[in-house]
Write an enzyme that holds these catalytic residues in place. Sequence first.
Site, PDB file in Angstrom:
ATOM      1  N   HIS A   1       0.813  -1.070  -0.059  1.00 52.31           N
ATOM      2  CA  HIS A   1       0.061   0.080  -0.020  1.00 52.31           C
ATOM      3  C   HIS A   1       0.692   1.185  -0.035  1.00 52.31           C
ATOM      4  CE1 HIS A   1      -3.119  -2.455   2.261  1.00 52.31           C
ATOM      5  NE2 HIS A   1      -3.610  -2.536   1.045  1.00 52.31           N
TER       6      HIS A   1
ATOM      7  N   LYS B   1     -18.248  -5.363   7.320  1.00 52.07           N
ATOM      8  CA  LYS B   1     -17.079  -6.120   7.628  1.00 52.07           C
ATOM      9  C   LYS B   1     -16.643  -5.882   8.830  1.00 52.07           C
ATOM     10  CE  LYS B   1     -15.131  -6.319   2.970  1.00 52.07           C
ATOM     11  NZ  LYS B   1     -13.752  -6.077   2.245  1.00 52.07           N
TER      12      LYS B   1
ATOM     13  N   ARG C   1      -1.945  -6.087  -8.195  1.00 52.63           N
ATOM     14  CA  ARG C   1      -0.929  -6.855  -7.468  1.00 52.63           C
ATOM     15  C   ARG C   1      -0.835  -7.930  -8.771  1.00 52.63           C
ATOM     16  NH1 ARG C   1      -3.104  -8.750  -2.054  1.00 52.63           N
ATOM     17  NH2 ARG C   1      -4.899  -8.358  -3.263  1.00 52.63           N
TER      18      ARG C   1
END
Length: 166
Positions: free
Chosen positions: A23, A47, A96
């Site tokens: 990050h 979440k 990624r």
Amino acid sequence: MTINQNSVKAVCPGSFDPITYGHIDIIERAAQLFPSVIVGVLKNPNKKPLFTAEERVELIKSATRHLPNVEVLFFSGLLVDFVRAVQGNLIIKGLRAISDFEIEFQMSLNNKRMAPEIETMFMMTKNEYSFLSSSMVKEVVQFGGEIKDLVPPEVAAALVNKFSIT
């Protein structure tokens, strides 16, 4: 739409639970490209993060204190509403792998539908961080593994404290 690079206010959104060197790589590179970068920390009521939004904001502030043009705020709700609220005009998403692109591409198209004035830019992380995820870091530390090359020291200490590992 043409955006003058000097007038860009970029937003790097994420849950950052916790922030990793992957990050930070994206945030640092964005801070080199644009005069103003806001790290938007998502507070998602659906979440159960390990760290509260406030804790994540503080960890990110600590990890990015060397970047004078970076501000860290938390938000809930739609990303495009947050970007508009902070008067941003660019969303920066780190990638990624191909699997990241598929998900981010769909979100990008939906964001563009809702907010045509906001652009999205994808940045590939450095090779050494292409495997790195917050979930993996939490799992490694939970079982006593070494994470010093994955997260800043203050994040590692906070993780150890959360898992009460001595």
